[in-house]
Scaffold this motif. Structure first.
Motif: not given
Length: 748
Positions: A144, A206-207, A242, A244-245, A247, A265, A268-269, A272
């Motif tokens: 992204e 995703a990220g 994916y 995100q909200k 997950g 998420w 993953l966050d 990241t």
């Protein structure tokens, strides 16, 4: 939207509604970056619709279409095999041609124009060639932010980092630089940072985490150089996106059925943020991650090299133990292992393996106390043997011998028994292990009292084999002699038994390390010798005898003989007759003019001594005079200056005072305590009186003398000046030719 709390891999029941129809059969549907528009691709044409109402926004001719990562209406269309048109806000901005037959275009931060064997990247803002990647490209996937791009190939997947600053600087180049960039591209625009040896059939970012499906049917994600498996798919599926909200990863199979798999998420966050080295953000995200995901985070941190942080986050005891060992945190590893051992359902084998690993690490760091504790808990017998023998821990060795024997570790038990000087226990271990032959031979050498028993068992074992048809075993059994029946075949057998009993009664063994030198001297000399008995007495008393240190010192080397000084007129040397204290020794007369060789006198030099031809020797002296004579070690030294040849005397009658040194022959039947005629150190007119010698010092060593030390072989003595060749005397009998051990105490 997905139903709340669905199970992983469960088919989702979605509500559907009729949004209308389109006038062609689409072969692909492509959403733009914000999802507001969708392009339907047909055979050499395309139509762009609004995603919510499915109203037509734009259309045209083209073989393929790709959306830009910037702007909602920016896209590129492959109009022909070499022509590409770029649109800005649904209006054509410019067109360029590529020098090859293109087959596909892909969108993202840069426009990718593909051919079968390579892919070229172009800028969206202007006609500028950026870079070419030589690979058989199957797909181009941008994240992204536009910082990373994944290029999938039939054999592997390459993740490249996008240098936006380099591309921006190249876009402002002019003149020769612009021409060079147009021909060669932008240096450093894309750099390979990771390589996945997986064939990927579907991928989505995703990220900074790349979600993908492998050809083996696994749903995984890649972040920070580490691949993590999310689920194993029941059949071929591809990724739709994916959420995100929620997950969850949304998947679709070939039948159009929708499935989802949970992937939080916050996890993953957090990963990241760690990859970007944004630790402040990572610390704020961590409290929101479920605790059951902490071990997964810890393993990710470990892969990134943050082992201390991983140890603090992990909740898996086994993983925490491995991290503590890697960080040399012995206290934490010890606490973890203690907790694991206290659990009722703990795996005993695994816990013992941890104790042993911890014992080895503690030993390598010099923590003997902790190493002993862990080795005991883990039943690490080899390590305990090493530690106990190094520390001289007799009680520990005795306990180790019992535990090792009970555990079937006969080699460790035998080594422990030998370290304790427990020869009988060693024999028992060999017998219980089935090594009956070794037990018998070992007992013969180290434990004579058990030799008969062990030999009988050995013979019985051989006869049992013979009963089963082994012919050689019967012959071997007949050839073995048992000390209990044939003691005469074992030289010194009674002495060996007495020695073993004496050592056992004294309690001298085992001894401490401080007494090692004394014990070695005892074993080397033998208990029945004076030195060995002194050492045994010292060991039994618990201290090392002082005289043993002197006994172990090297003997001083004899000084070389000095050359006799030439003197034409040397004084005549009278002799002092000395007789045996027990019985008179017969004199071996050599005849007129030639004194015979002496069998008991110390020969000080090979130079001839002047003597009358017919000298009378009083061989039978008084016992009192012999008892009064005292000698020390110096009387037997090589004093060359006192033994110089004398000039031939004038013709005169021989007298006892001028006679040659006396020579007494010692009979074989005489007791070991014998005296020999020794020439006096100074001449005297009158018969010399006995000279008192000082008492020998306590530290002086005993000296062994043999017959050869007191005699000159017959026929080898040189004639004195003016004297004819001395006739050889008859050699002594064979029975008289033996060595006699004397020490200084025999002359007191």
């Amino acid at each position: 939207s997905a139903a709340p709390g669905p199970e992983d891999g469960a088919r989702l029941e979605l509500r559907s509604r009729d949004m209308g129809s389109i006038d062609m059969y689409p072969r692909a549907l492509l959403h733009n970056s914000n999802g507001r528009f969708v392009a339907a691709l047909g055979d050499n044409e395309y139509v762009i619709y609004t995603a919510q109402a499915l109203r037509s926004k734009s259309f045209g001719k083209g073989r393929d279409l790709a959306w830009s990562a910037q702007g909602s209406g920016d896209y590129a269309v492959l109009t022909s095999s070499s022509g590409v048109s770029v649109f800005k806000d649904f209006r054509e901005a410019f067109e360029f041609r590529v020098p090859f037959a293109a087959t596909k275009v892909s969108g993202g931060a840069l426009l990718a124009v593909q051919r079968n064997d390579f892919v070229q990247f172009w800028a969206w803002d202007q006609e500028m060639f950026v870079m070419q990647v030589d690979a058989e490209c199957l797909g181009v996937h941008w994240n992204e932010s536009g910082d990373f791009v994944a290029i999938t190939t039939p054999d592997a997947t390459y993740i490249l980092e996008h240098n936006k600053d380099a591309v921006m600087a190249a876009s402002m180049a002019t003149g020769d630089d612009a021409a060079r960039i147009a021909a060669e591209g932008v240096d450093g625009a894309l750099t390979v940072v990771h390589e996945l040896h997986e064939r990927i059939v579907s991928a989505e970012w995703a990220g900074d985490c790349l979600l993908f499906v492998t050809s083996r049917g696994k749903l995984c994600y890649f972040v920070g150089g580490r691949t993590i498996t999310v689920a194993v798919l029941p059949g071929p599926q591809h990724i739709l996106g994916y959420l995100q909200k929620d997950g969850r990863v949304v998947m679709q199979n070939r039948s159009g059925e929708i499935f989802s798999y949970a992937l939080a998420w916050p996890l993953l966050d957090y990963q990241t943020a760690v990859v970007r080295r944004d630790f402040d953000r990572a610390n704020t995200i961590l409290p929101g991650i479920p605790r059951d995901q902490h071990t997964r985070i810890a393993k990710f941190l470990e892969a990134q090299g943050f082992k201390e942080e991983a140890l603090a986050v992990s909740t898996d005891p086994e993983h925490r133990f491995e991290l503590a060992i890697a960080l040399n945190r012995l206290d934490i590893a010890h606490a973890i292992t203690t907790e694991a051992a206290a659990e009722a359902e703990a795996d005993e084998v695994e816990v013992e393996a941890r104790w042993r690993q911890l014992a080895d690490l503690a030993l390598s760091r010099g923590d003997i106390k902790l190493s002993l504790e862990c080795a005991k808990a883990g039943k690490d017998h080899p390590t305990l043997l090493l530690l106990y023998t190094s520390l001289g821990h007799a009680e520990g060795l005795a306990e180790l011998a019992q535990d090792a024997e009970a555990a079937g570790r006969a080699n460790v038990a035998l080594a422990a028994r030998l370290a304790l000087s427990d020869a009988s226990g060693a024999v028992d271990i060999l017998r219980k292990s089935g090594r009956v032959a070794d037990a018998a031979i070992f007992a013969r050498a180290h434990c004579p009292s058990r030799a008969a028993e062990a030999t009988s068992e050995w013979i019985g074992h051989l006869r049992a084999r013979a009963a089963r048809g082994d012919r050689g075993a019967e012959r071997a059994a007949e050839a073995i002699a048992n000390p209990a029946e044939y003691a005469n075949l074992f030289e010194g057998w009674e002495l060996a038994l007495e020695t073993e009993q004496a050592v056992a009664d004294s309690g001298a063994l085992p001894c401490s390390s401080a007494q090692h030198a004394t014990a070695s001297a005892m074993l080397d000399a033998g208990v029945n010798s004076d030195e060995g008995w002194a050492a045994l007495t010292a060991l039994a008393g618990g201290e090392v005898a002082a005289d043993m240190a002197a006994a172990e010192a090297p003997e001083p080397e004899d000084e070389p003989e000095a050359a006799p000084a030439e003197s034409p007129e040397a004084p005549e040397l009278p002799t002092a007759p000395v007789a045996s204290p027990t019985s008179p020794s017969p004199v071996a007369s050599s005849g007129a003019g030639s004194p015979g060789p002496a069998a008991g006198a110390a020969q000080a030099t090979d130079a001839p001594v002047d003597a009358p031809a017919d000298a009378d020797v009083d061989a039978a002296a008084d016992d009192d005079q012999d008892d009064a004579a005292a000698f020390d070690q110096d009387d037997f030294g090589d004093d060359s200056a006192a033994w110089q040849p004398a000039s031939p005397p004038a013709a005169a009658s021989p007298s006892p005072a001028a006679s040659s040194p006396q020579h007494a022959r010692v009979e074989a039947s005489s007791p070991p305590r014998q005296a020999a005629d020794v020439p006096a150190a100074e001449p005297a007119a009158a018969p010399p009186a006995p000279v008192e010698a000082p008492e020998p010092a306590a530290e002086e060593e005993a000296i062994d003398f043999g017959m050869d030390d007191f005699a000159t072989p017959p026929g080898e003595r040189e004639a004195a000046p003016g004297e004819g060749a001395a006739p050889a005397a008859a050699a002594p009998a064979a029975d008289d030719d033996f060595d006699l051990d004397l020490d200084l105490g025999d002359f007191e």
